[in-house]
Write a protein that holds these residues in place. Structure first.
Motif, PDB file in Angstrom:
ATOM      1  N   ARG B  11       0.887  -1.178   0.000  1.00  0.00           N
ATOM      2  CA  ARG B  11       0.000   0.000   0.000  1.00  0.00           C
ATOM      3  C   ARG B  11       0.917   1.218   0.000  1.00  0.00           C
ATOM      4  O   ARG B  11       1.955   1.222   0.664  1.00  0.00           O
ATOM      5  N   ILE B 321     -10.483   2.228  -6.581  1.00  0.00           N
ATOM      6  CA  ILE B 321      -9.120   2.768  -6.682  1.00  0.00           C
ATOM      7  C   ILE B 321      -8.138   1.669  -6.286  1.00  0.00           C
ATOM      8  O   ILE B 321      -8.329   1.000  -5.267  1.00  0.00           O
ATOM      9  N   GLU B 322      -7.093   1.473  -7.085  1.00  0.00           N
ATOM     10  CA  GLU B 322      -6.089   0.465  -6.748  1.00  0.00           C
ATOM     11  C   GLU B 322      -5.219   1.006  -5.622  1.00  0.00           C
ATOM     12  O   GLU B 322      -4.545   2.030  -5.773  1.00  0.00           O
ATOM     13  N   THR B 323      -5.232   0.330  -4.496  1.00  0.00           N
ATOM     14  CA  THR B 323      -4.500   0.812  -3.311  1.00  0.00           C
ATOM     15  C   THR B 323      -3.208   0.054  -3.072  1.00  0.00           C
ATOM     16  O   THR B 323      -2.400   0.465  -2.243  1.00  0.00           O
TER      17      THR B 323
END
Lengths: 337, 337
Positions: B11, B321-323
């Motif tokens: 992340r 959303i790509e975290t």
């Protein structure tokens, strides 16, 4: 540093799974009074610091400006189940601030406990953003934006005044420079900054004790802690560890975060706690928190017994047969508060 | 031995969580051809060996006696989603054996994917034992008991002839003495015996290759593998790793188990694989399995690319959303098949 095993999960008389992790306990004057593992590596606190994400709004007078109730303040610190009472309170907080549900930018989530979602489905309801476990926090962020008189749109972005106020506050509470630490995007789209457990625990020590805080911030902190203490159901919900622990031991303030994080403050003793399991497991973070809290010498015998009882949990299968347990590993927490 | 980190979850550009574990890969003649971590400590294989729990029934002629279809055989090896097609097939298998749903002793379970449960709730339905993810396996256990002419009641108990046949078979497949190893109770109440990963991988090597098996057992094994290959949806369901992998790479047979276990056989290459993550995380077991499989030299370039693609998975939040990602750690799997 390799983090120690903190939790064992048993089955058939042997250990089936293990969870390693790290934990920091900070006491009066910011002294580290107990720890395990690497507490200096920055970790994302995730939802465990929702109280710090709510604090700037309370400090800025959002509670008085809109007449927010203790329930609404408690829900701002919550990762809630999306039960009807949670949804009711999220809606009432938004309404007081004159903000519509359409302003939410947290994303749609069906309530996690299956029975809550199934009851909604039976009633022909659909999940919305108000059911998101973070909807109370986002209601306060929106109310804060309204209070500041800034555009609501984009309130989850790092450069929005709401998030900038939160970034400044977390940095001050934890005595850590957020400008130069990794920043990730959380499940509900707000920023989350990586901070060492030692510093997060310091932040919770200050939050509970008021040490080193301005009078306004200390007062806002006390207000939040009192609201959560009055409404522990709001912070999580039915059959949830945070709610159960704070109901059993009201002098504790505890909050879970995704990926195995837990934070706590024990206001009467001026203690802050932050821990994370390497692998992100909530089941392990919960029993570890109960174990480290029960090892502190700031409780009545009854409180200590309740906490110790929560440091091991029986595992039952679908026929109600006990197949094993989740238990904190016995260890010497070097604790003196 | 300390197990190595096999998976990282990222992340904000850093590693947020880590999963350690162990893995054994056994090739022709039972040779260990790759490994990581402690593969000699007994672990509970849980549902990852459902094929071995189904095998005695197939070997004993249950398929022919009751006219079981490939779908019904595949469902016997499943930890399924409880989707309508899974429930239909569990019911048809039971009906062919002349067994009522009331005979189930696996426990009631609402389907895990929320949308399946919510669709049931909307339709006014209640979960039953037939929705339990193990209902196909239990249908075969009941059919096996019927075929043996023994009491159905108590078929989940260790001393019942069905479980005794399974105990004997697992011991033989894995070349391991189950009488003296810990035995736990699984989520669906049947016994689960602790076996080292090295031996579980050997069992899957034999299962896929037929090496060292009687002709009847080798034939039953081939029958099961063919049924699963024809119906990968039955083994898990929508958006599930087992189904997705076997749909993409039909020459693989893979099966998840609770607490971070995964087993596989690659029949055409005579390879068996068994792995477990220390902490019980499925997300880590999945990408590790894809990574170790992609490292083997028994695939076409296309198959290898598909497997490598499944060894890292993007994580998206509730707004899409790509975290971050879940990724197998790069390592040299000493593999030569």
């Amino acid at each position: 540093m390799i983090n120690p095993v903190l939790v064992e999960v048993t089955r058939g008389g042997i250990v089936e799974s293990r969870h390693a992790g790290a934990c920091a306990v900070v006491g009066p004057r910011g002294d580290l009074i107990a720890s395990a593992g690497d507490i200096d590596r920055p970790v994302f606190p995730r939802s465990a610091i929702k109280a710090f994400q709510c604090l700037p709004a309370v400090e800025a007078g959002v509670v008085e400006a809109y007449g927010m109730s203790d329930e609404e303040i408690a829900l701002a610190c919550a990762s809630h189940n999306g039960e009807p009472d949670h949804v009711r309170v999220a809606r009432s907080g938004l309404a007081k601030a004159g903000v519509s549900e359409q302003a939410y930018e947290c994303g749609i989530q069906w309530p996690d406990p299956g029975e809550v979602s199934r009851a909604m489905a039976r009633a022909g309801e659909q999940a919305g953003q108000v059911h998101n476990n973070c909807s109370g926090k986002h209601a306060f962020m929106l109310a804060f934006a309204a209070r500041l008189g800034v555009d609501l749109k984009g309130y989850v972005k790092r450069d929005h005044p709401v998030q900038q106020a939160i970034e400044k506050l977390i940095g001050e509470m934890c005595d850590y420079d957020l400008a130069s630490t990794p920043c990730g995007i959380d499940g509900c789209s707000v920023p989350t900054w990586a901070v060492p457990l030692r510093n997060i625990a310091l932040g919770f020590q200050r939050f509970g004790s008021g040490e080193g805080l301005s009078e306004g911030r200390a007062e806002a902190s006390r207000r939040i802690i009192a609201a959560v203490r009055a409404h522990p159901f709001m912070v999580a919900g039915s059959k949830r560890f945070c709610t159960d622990l704070m109901t059993a031991v009201p002098r504790a303030f505890v909050k879970t975060g995704a990926e195995g994080v837990f934070c706590a403050t024990i206001a009467h003793a001026g203690i802050g706690i932050a821990l994370k399991c390497n692998d992100g497991a909530s089941r392990a973070a919960e029993v570890t928190l109960a174990a480290v809290m029960s090892a502190l010498d700031c409780w009545t015998d009854e409180e200590r017994a309740l906490l110790a009882g929560m440091s091991r949990v029986a595992v039952n299968n679908r026929n109600g047969i006990e197949t094993g347990e989740i238990r904190a590993v016995q260890r010497q927490w070097k604790c003196s508060s």
